[in-house]
Write a protein that holds these residues in place. Structure first.
Motif, PDB file in Angstrom:
ATOM      1  N   UNK A 183       0.826  -1.209   0.000  1.00 53.49           N
ATOM      2  CA  UNK A 183       0.000   0.000   0.000  1.00 53.49           C
ATOM      3  C   UNK A 183       0.863   1.265   0.000  1.00 53.49           C
ATOM      4  N   UNK A 184       1.919   1.267   0.827  1.00 48.57           N
ATOM      5  CA  UNK A 184       2.792   2.439   0.911  1.00 48.57           C
ATOM      6  C   UNK A 184       3.566   2.622  -0.386  1.00 48.57           C
ATOM      7  N   UNK A 185       4.058   1.522  -0.957  1.00 53.59           N
ATOM      8  CA  UNK A 185       4.784   1.618  -2.227  1.00 53.59           C
ATOM      9  C   UNK A 185       3.881   2.140  -3.340  1.00 53.59           C
ATOM     10  N   UNK A 186       2.637   1.683  -3.341  1.00 49.36           N
ATOM     11  CA  UNK A 186       1.701   2.164  -4.356  1.00 49.36           C
ATOM     12  C   UNK A 186       1.431   3.650  -4.228  1.00 49.36           C
ATOM     13  N   UNK A 187       1.270   4.112  -2.978  1.00 48.16           N
ATOM     14  CA  UNK A 187       1.041   5.543  -2.763  1.00 48.16           C
ATOM     15  C   UNK A 187       2.269   6.356  -3.151  1.00 48.16           C
ATOM     16  N   UNK A 188       3.469   5.849  -2.808  1.00 47.68           N
ATOM     17  CA  UNK A 188       4.701   6.559  -3.152  1.00 47.68           C
ATOM     18  C   UNK A 188       4.874   6.643  -4.670  1.00 47.68           C
ATOM     19  N   UNK A 189       4.535   5.561  -5.353  1.00 44.84           N
ATOM     20  CA  UNK A 189       4.645   5.566  -6.815  1.00 44.84           C
ATOM     21  C   UNK A 189       3.681   6.573  -7.427  1.00 44.84           C
ATOM     22  N   UNK A 190       2.465   6.613  -6.891  1.00 46.77           N
ATOM     23  CA  UNK A 190       1.481   7.577  -7.378  1.00 46.77           C
ATOM     24  C   UNK A 190       1.958   9.003  -7.136  1.00 46.77           C
ATOM     25  N   UNK A 191       2.517   9.258  -5.947  1.00 43.86           N
ATOM     26  CA  UNK A 191       3.017  10.595  -5.622  1.00 43.86           C
ATOM     27  C   UNK A 191       4.184  10.977  -6.520  1.00 43.86           C
ATOM     28  N   UNK A 192       5.081  10.020  -6.782  1.00 45.67           N
ATOM     29  CA  UNK A 192       6.239  10.293  -7.642  1.00 45.67           C
ATOM     30  C   UNK A 192       5.796  10.625  -9.070  1.00 45.67           C
ATOM     31  N   UNK A 193       4.862   9.830  -9.595  1.00 40.39           N
ATOM     32  CA  UNK A 193       4.380  10.084 -10.955  1.00 40.39           C
ATOM     33  C   UNK A 193       3.691  11.442 -11.059  1.00 40.39           C
ATOM     34  N   UNK A 194       2.924  11.783 -10.024  1.00 44.90           N
ATOM     35  CA  UNK A 194       2.260  13.091 -10.031  1.00 44.90           C
ATOM     36  C   UNK A 194       3.281  14.218  -9.990  1.00 44.90           C
ATOM     37  N   UNK A 195       4.328  14.040  -9.183  1.00 47.27           N
ATOM     38  CA  UNK A 195       5.380  15.060  -9.091  1.00 47.27           C
ATOM     39  C   UNK A 195       6.099  15.225 -10.425  1.00 47.27           C
ATOM     40  N   UNK A 196       6.376  14.109 -11.094  1.00 47.61           N
ATOM     41  CA  UNK A 196       7.045  14.180 -12.393  1.00 47.61           C
ATOM     42  C   UNK A 196       6.184  14.903 -13.429  1.00 47.61           C
ATOM     43  N   UNK A 197       4.875  14.680 -13.353  1.00 48.50           N
ATOM     44  CA  UNK A 197       3.989  15.389 -14.279  1.00 48.50           C
ATOM     45  C   UNK A 197       4.025  16.892 -14.030  1.00 48.50           C
ATOM     46  N   UNK A 198       4.061  17.269 -12.744  1.00 45.00           N
ATOM     47  CA  UNK A 198       4.125  18.698 -12.409  1.00 45.00           C
ATOM     48  C   UNK A 198       5.433  19.299 -12.898  1.00 45.00           C
TER      49      UNK A 198
END
Length: 589
Positions: A539-554
């Motif tokens: 669950x934590x890895x999935x959230x971190x991956x989602x946060x990282x991808x969102x940051x890269x998009x920004x």
């Protein structure tokens, strides 16, 4: 005529029976069992919405029996006595399974289905001159939710108070069935299976799977030493056949009585849960939680559900699970073996294997296999080195981890919270250690028959290899630091610069806070964060991956809007380069 009578005995005419709840979990199993025997015309009675056949049943034995007229479907609402009479008219035996999927949050609905339904079935059987009625009760009818049951038999009374509404209603229905024995020629008995599981289970196994998916399946409620009796579904249906045969032979010892039905193999409750979850690819329960704490958590969830609707869960099922999971419940089936001739036809081990195979669609991994590696190390365990430190911080041994946490907490209090200077704390600690060692040294060899082991000088010696390793480690860290400083001074590696700057900023944040607070927080986090991450790694890895991808998009959108002058400056210094349609940062080695 004598020859015809003998032929009739060898090939008896099929008798008619009715299975109320015949489309439920146990009802389906009994219907198939009766059809395989070939001696019955089976009427399957259930609520109208559950009468349709599943796609998997299109070419099943039931489908063939329906086509040939050996079986028939009847939509029946047990709250309506006229529908019951229509279904059972002309039958000699009724097997009664009351509603399996009841809305346990609706008191009136449950009462009408279980208790009033039992009254209507009994009344209908008497009016239609049915000879035998077998009711599927539950071992829960003698369990009050707070006391263990060790090898309990049929002499156990009903509890004065039930914690579970459904068990209360089942006990009332069972009592009604037993009291109606031998009235208007009707013989009755009740069966009390314990913790039923198997193919088609809609309660126990799905609940365990949902528990594992939610993350709560990692916890052992209570001591983890409680034992329970479990019953495979096919053994329950076999017991119904045995009970019918006993009543058909008018065995006085069976009529009007209730019988416990189990696999005759009491097992540790949590070992059984582990077998199911392991077989389906989920993590086995590891962490022990006091039962009282689990009840408080459940009450909190109930409050959130009732007042705010924030958490959706089946409170009654969860409460019942906590009771089962934290108490011993084993039963003596001697009466069932002696009076109705029951003995299990499927062992517990075989039943678990068959159940896991039937629930392969709920397995954690799509490619279900029984050879999954459940001993694979977690990421945090690899990070901590998979040694003694990892075992302590991940609470592999609860007593050992708690001892270390308590010792470190006492040291933290001694050095930082007592109001003394560091030097004063060290001196007093050394003084206490000196007094302790001196006192231990003057103890006699034996005290009250107990041998006091003397401390050898080797206990206070540091091995030469340990000193060399420590010095080598210090030298390695020093040389590595010097190497980083050289690379930083050359100004060629931006990665090192950003890492160094981030480290200095982090050090500044720490130094701006009280050292006592920092160390205290670090101590608590060390014994909690690693453990929490291991429990919820995916669950934590999935959230971190989602946060990282969102940051890269920004960052990607920001790079497209960088002023041309800034882009030119970065390109001239080799930091910025244009890729396919977008600008990227160049990482220099």
């Amino acid at each position: 005529m004598a020859m015809d009578d003998r032929l009739a005995e060898l090939n008896p005419k099929p008798r008619t029976c009715v299975v109320f709840g015949g489309r439920g979990f146990l009802g389906r199993s009994l219907v198939l069992r009766l059809l395989k025997l070939g001696k019955w015309i089976v009427r399957v009675a259930d609520s109208t919405q559950s009468l349709h056949l599943d796609p998997s049943e299109r070419d099943s034995l039931l489908s063939q029996a329906l086509s040939s007229g050996i079986a028939s479907l009847h939509g029946v609402d047990v709250r309506d006595k006229s529908q019951i009479i229509t279904a059972i008219k002309g039958s000699s035996v009724v097997f009664y399974f009351d509603g399996a999927d009841l809305r346990t949050d609706d008191f009136y609905h449950c009462y009408m289905i279980v208790v009033q339904g039992a009254k209507n079935v009994i009344s209908g059987c008497r009016e239609c001159k049915v000879r035998r009625l077998i009711y599927n009760s539950s071992a829960d009818v003698v369990f009050d939710g707070s006391h263990d049951i060790n090898n309990g038999d049929e002499s156990l009374p009903y509890p004065w108070k039930f914690d579970d509404m459904l068990s209360d209603f089942k006990a009332q229905a069972e009592a009604l069935v037993l009291r109606s024995n031998d009235i208007d020629g009707l013989l009755t008995c009740a069966l009390r299976p314990s913790n039923v599981f198997g193919h088609g289970d809609s309660h126990l196994v799905p609940f365990l799977v949902n528990l594992a998916k939610s993350g709560w399946g990692k916890f052992i409620i209570g001591s983890g030493e409680n034992r329970s009796d479990f019953t495979y579904a096919e053994n329950v249906t076999h017991a119904h056949i045995c009970a019918e045969e006993a009543l058909d032979n008018r065995m006085v010892s069976a009529a009007g009585k209730a019988f416990f039905i189990t696999n005759l193999e009491p097992a540790n409750f949590w070992e059984f849960v582990t077998l199911i979850l392991d077989g389906l690819g989920y993590q086995r329960p590891l962490v022990k939680v006091p039962a009282k704490m689990a009840r408080y958590i459940l009450l909190f969830f109930k409050l959130m559900t009732e007042k705010y609707g924030l958490i959706k869960h089946n409170h009654s099922m969860s409460a019942h699970y906590i009771q089962l999971a934290s108490h011993t419940r084993t039963f003596d089936c001697t009466a069932a073996r002696n009076q109705i001739g029951y003995s299990p036809v499927v062992s517990l081990e075989e039943g678990v294997t068959l159940t896991i195979e039937s629930f392969s669609h709920l397995a954690k991994y799509s490619s279900f296999t029984s050879y999954s590696d459940f001993n694979e190390q977690s990421k945090v365990e690899k990070l901590l080195g998979s040694g003694e430190v990892a075992d302590i911080l991940l609470w592999r041994d609860e007593k050992k981890s708690f001892t270390y946490f308590l010792a470190l907490s006492l040291l933290f209090y001694w050095f930082f919270l007592c109001g003394r200077t560091f030097a004063s704390s060290v001196s007093k600690l050394l003084l206490l250690v000196s007094f302790g060692l001196y006192g231990y040294g003057i103890l006699p060899p034996k005290i009250l028959g107990l041998t006091v082991k003397s401390l050898s000088l080797s206990c206070f010696e540091i091995p030469e290899m340990a000193v060399k390793d420590m010095i080598a480690t210090i030298a390695y860290l020093w040389n590595r630091g010097v190497g980083y400083m050289r690379q930083l001074a050359q100004g060629d590696d931006w990665d090192i610069f950003f890492k160094f700057a981030a480290s200095l900023y982090f050090l500044k944040l720490i130094s701006s806070q009280a050292l006592t607070v920092v160390i205290g927080v670090a101590l608590v986090f060390a014994f909690t964060l690693f453990f929490i991450y291991e429990q919820y790694e995916s669950e934590i890895d999935g959230f971190a991956k989602l946060l990282f991808n969102s940051t890269m998009l920004v960052f990607g959108s920001l790079r497209t809007n960088v002023p041309a002058s800034v882009q030119l400056f970065l390109e001239n210094h080799g930091i910025w380069r244009h890729g396919k349609g977008h600008a990227t940062i160049k990482h220099q080695k």
